[in-house]
Design a protein around this motif. Structure first.
Motif, short mmCIF file in Angstrom:
data_model
loop_
_atom_site.label_atom_id
_atom_site.label_comp_id
_atom_site.label_asym_id
_atom_site.label_seq_id
_atom_site.Cartn_x
_atom_site.Cartn_y
_atom_site.Cartn_z
N CYS A 136 -5.05 -6.15 13.16
CA CYS A 136 -5.93 -7.17 12.45
C CYS A 136 -5.10 -8.37 12.08
CB CYS A 136 -6.79 -6.54 11.18
SG CYS A 136 -7.92 -5.25 11.90
N ASN A 193 -8.85 2.81 8.49
CA ASN A 193 -8.20 2.49 7.13
C ASN A 193 -7.46 1.22 6.94
OD1 ASN A 193 -9.35 4.90 6.17
ND2 ASN A 193 -7.40 6.05 5.76
N GLY A 194 -6.57 1.22 8.12
CA GLY A 194 -5.82 0.18 8.03
C GLY A 194 -6.36 -1.31 8.34
N MET A 195 -7.45 -1.06 9.22
CA MET A 195 -8.18 -2.41 9.55
C MET A 195 -8.95 -2.54 8.32
SD MET A 195 -9.21 -1.28 13.61
CE MET A 195 -8.15 -1.60 14.79
N ASN A 255 -10.77 -1.51 20.96
CA ASN A 255 -9.96 -1.93 19.62
C ASN A 255 -8.76 -1.27 19.09
OD1 ASN A 255 -11.64 -4.17 18.72
ND2 ASN A 255 -13.25 -2.58 18.45
N LEU A 279 -8.34 -2.14 5.22
CA LEU A 279 -7.63 -2.75 4.17
C LEU A 279 -7.26 -4.23 4.63
CD1 LEU A 279 -5.01 0.07 3.28
CD2 LEU A 279 -6.55 -0.94 1.86
N ALA A 280 -7.23 -4.38 6.00
CA ALA A 280 -6.84 -5.70 6.22
C ALA A 280 -7.99 -6.64 6.13
CB ALA A 280 -6.55 -5.84 7.71
N PHE A 284 0.81 -1.32 0.16
CA PHE A 284 0.13 -0.20 0.01
C PHE A 284 1.01 1.38 0.03
CE2 PHE A 284 -2.30 -3.46 2.14
CZ PHE A 284 -3.25 -3.38 1.34
N GLY A 335 -3.26 0.06 12.02
CA GLY A 335 -4.50 -0.64 11.95
C GLY A 335 -4.43 -2.08 11.38
N LEU A 336 -3.64 -2.22 10.30
CA LEU A 336 -3.41 -3.72 9.64
C LEU A 336 -2.91 -4.47 10.74
CD1 LEU A 336 -2.10 -2.31 6.28
CD2 LEU A 336 -3.75 -3.93 6.60
N ARG A 393 -15.34 -3.41 13.70
CA ARG A 393 -14.34 -2.69 14.54
C ARG A 393 -14.96 -1.37 14.97
NH1 ARG A 393 -12.24 -7.47 12.96
NH2 ARG A 393 -10.30 -7.82 13.47
N ILE A 453 -8.11 -7.65 2.27
CA ILE A 453 -7.26 -8.54 1.76
C ILE A 453 -7.57 -9.99 2.51
CG2 ILE A 453 -5.24 -7.23 1.13
CD1 ILE A 453 -3.91 -7.06 3.63
N ASP A 454 -8.22 -9.73 3.64
CA ASP A 454 -8.42 -11.09 4.21
C ASP A 454 -9.88 -11.67 3.70
OD1 ASP A 454 -6.31 -11.29 5.35
OD2 ASP A 454 -6.84 -10.78 7.47
N THR A 463 -1.78 3.59 9.48
CA THR A 463 -2.43 2.58 8.77
C THR A 463 -1.72 1.59 8.97
OG1 THR A 463 -2.87 4.27 7.04
CG2 THR A 463 -3.12 2.02 6.28
N LYS A 513 -1.84 -8.50 10.93
CA LYS A 513 -0.86 -8.44 10.01
C LYS A 513 0.55 -8.12 10.49
CE LYS A 513 -4.13 -9.31 7.12
NZ LYS A 513 -3.95 -10.38 6.30
N TYR A 518 -16.10 -7.79 7.79
CA TYR A 518 -16.54 -6.93 8.92
C TYR A 518 -16.60 -5.56 8.34
CZ TYR A 518 -11.55 -6.66 9.58
OH TYR A 518 -10.10 -6.14 9.07
#
Lengths: 318, 277
Positions: free
Chosen positions: A69, B131-133, B117, B135-136, A50, A65-66, B67, B139-140, A62, A71, B144
């Motif tokens: 979850c 945003n990161g959550m 969270n 994006l995750a 990204f 955040g990944l 989330r 890709i998964d 960002t 990552k 959610y």
């Protein structure tokens, strides 16, 4: 003559290898993918890369955040921007919550060269090291860079790893062992210890060679992990050689020299001399010229060693 | 507009009232905290926790959960009230807000509080994290959704607009920002301190679906969240016009109650007005 390779190339290649075996690896960059070498990962795994554009604060969070979850998030930019522009994001979000974010910077130090002070970083080790939960590594060459990145990926939680722009001599081999927080004695010695990180390890080896020609036995320690620092290696160096020189391509305020001194003063006080940037900004120039200008050459380490050896001969303690 | 049953509306309105009771009581007992911005967002948060969110208080780390993030971390008491009321932790913990060693820190700490969270408190960071959550999740291949509560003063932070640009760029339609537009910040009225308006136009310009509502009207709130879930190809922001200090007469529109706890006497009056048993 040793082979010349940049640590940032070790990073890019390690990412591609990691990406192939761990689908949880994601990589983020802030419009410097070509320079930081994350472009190698981007080309191999475009769905897990990204680009955040020129926005380093957003880059770090960002990634956070990944990571939250599941990552393993690598975030890259130049050292000054990754550590400085986004320091508070690193501190309040990534480190405070122990998130699995690996901040890997390129263009550490003044060997960046002609881009000058705005693009050089001489403070990053200091400002990253001061954050709780943060681990800090400065690999000495291409192979160590690769190993440091892979080791950080295997370990949960935040890391800051500093890479360089310029090609530098390869001083380790693919088979040498690497462990986070365990210093490597590159050369044994009994009169003085030179503790170095990054490209200064190679300069330290040359300095030790020169000192050896005049009968001084210098130990050279590659302190690739600044935090958590290998306290035993520092204490052993102090006890067994009685004098220490530190060498880093970074300010002498808060970096490797400070980290070593924090151990030495508390555990085993001996003379310490720091080779590093003396509270100055960088500037434009050829990397070699800048290393000379800022006193970061092998001859500077030799001079520092002779200085601590003199002080050692007139002990104040015991 | 969609129709929602009076039972649902009444239930959620009463939950919001209950959250306000907890907020006032918690902050008064702690003798510090930020009541105004917790009270203003209570209705929009109640609708999420007691209706919209897919979550399980017994499994706070459930990988498929929606989330919820509070980017405006100073509204932590509202988050704690909702989490406690849902059963993430015993409500007896409310009494320890802001105490040394408490699971309820002055600003949210994900390592200490079940259901939190993401840590926050330093403004401007939550949208990037959301945003990161999102994006995750993409890709998964997970379905959610990610909700993030923003303050209106908070959008003065430059990083919010970095994140707004990125969410638009990556077409994060699994992301819903909720803006608590109460018009006040610590130093005064938004328009006097640093005017961020026109707000809806700004978000639209960054590629967002914008829904403007009365942030205290439960039907409008529910409709906004439902509509947000149906929009594809772009993130949604629900801009809820709210009243700072909502529900307590002397706190409403009062800048002074941004970050000041009510006294014992004020707390008593506030709890009476809110009808807290």
């Amino acid at each position: 003559m040793a082979e010349m390779k940049a640590t940032r190339d070790g990073y890019g290649e390690a990412l591609v290898e990691l990406g192939g075996v761990n689908e949880n690896i994601v990589v983020l960059d802030a419009d410097l993918a070509g320079s930081t070498r994350t472009s190698k990962f981007r080309d191999a795994f475009p769905d897990r890369f990204f680009n955040m554009g020129v926005a380093e604060q957003n880059l770090i969070n960002t990634a956070a955040g990944l990571a939250a979850c599941g990552k393993v998030a690598f975030a890259s930019s130049f050292a000054i921007f990754a550590s400085g522009r986004a320091w508070e994001q690193v501190r309040n979000t990534v480190a405070a919550a122990k998130l699995n974010v690996k901040i890997v910077s390129s263009h550490g130090g003044v060997s960046v060269g002609p881009d000058g002070l705005s693009h050089q970083s001489v403070e990053d080790i200091s400002i990253m090291r001061t954050i709780p939960n943060m681990r800090v590594m400065v690999p000495c060459d291409y192979w160590e860079a690769k190993k440091a990145v892979k080791a950080a990926a295997a370990e949960s939680g935040p890391f800051y790893i500093r890479m360089g722009r310029s090609k530098s001599p390869v001083v380790t081999s693919e088979d040498d062992p690497f462990e986070i927080g365990v210093a490597v004695v590159m050369r044994e010695g009994t009169d003085v210890s030179i503790i170095a990180c990054g490209i200064m390890v190679e300069a330290a080896l040359r300095a030790a060679e020169e000192l050896g020609e005049t009968g001084v036995s210098a130990r050279v320690i590659d302190m690739h992990t600044i935090k958590p620092i290998d306290g035993s290696a520092v204490i052993n160096a102090a006890r067994e050689t009685g004098a220490i020189v530190t060498a880093e391509e970074h300010s002498v305020i808060g970096g490797l020299g400070s980290a070593v001194s924090e151990i030495v003063v508390g555990e085993c006080p001996v003379p310490v001399k720091m080779v590093g940037i003396q509270d100055r900004f960088g500037q434009s120039g050829h990397p070699d010229d800048l290393m000379r200008e800022y006193g970061l050459e092998a001859k500077d380490i030799v001079a520092a060693a002779r200085d601590v050896l003199k002080r050692k001969s007139k002990p104040r303690y015991g | 507009m969609k129709k929602y049953s009076p039972e649902l509306i009444n239930k959620l309105t009463d939950k919001a009232r209950l959250l306000r009771c907890h907020v006032v009581e918690m902050i008064a007992r702690a003798e510090s905290g930020h009541p105004g911005g917790s009270l203003s967002a209570a209705d929009m948060i109640a609708a999420l926790f007691f209706h919209k969110l897919r979550h399980d208080p017994l499994k706070p780390d459930w990988a498929d959960r929606d989330r919820m993030l509070f980017s405006k971390g100073h509204a932590a008491p509202l988050w704690y009230a909702a989490l406690g009321e849902c059963g993430y932790f015993p409500k007896s913990e409310f009494a320890r807000l802001r105490e040394c060693g408490s699971i309820l820190q002055g600003h949210p700490d994900m390592l200490k509080t079940p259901g939190v969270n993401m840590s926050s408190g330093s403004l401007g960071q939550g949208l990037s994290i959301a945003n990161g959550m999102a994006l995750a999740g993409r890709i998964d291949g997970k379905d959610y959704r990610v909700y993030v509560l923003l303050g209106d003063g908070e959008i003065q932070e430059g990083q919010i607009w970095e994140a707004a640009m990125a969410a638009g760029h990556y077409s994060l339609d699994n992301l819903c920002a909720v803006l608590d537009f109460n018009g006040l910040q610590i130093d005064g009225r938004l328009q006097d301190v640093m005017n961020p308006e026109p707000i809806p136009e700004k978000w639209r310009a960054f590629g967002w679906n914008v829904i403007e509502i009365d942030g205290h009207d439960m039907s409008q709130i529910l409709a906004a969240y439902d509509d947000a879930g149906e929009v594809k190809g772009m993130p949604t922001i629900v801009i809820g016009k709210t009243v700072k200090g909502k529900g307590v007469s002397f706190m409403e529109h009062a800048i002074g109650f941004h970050g000041v706890a009510p006294t014992e006497e004020e707390c008593k009056q506030a709890l009476e007005e809110l009808g807290c048993g």
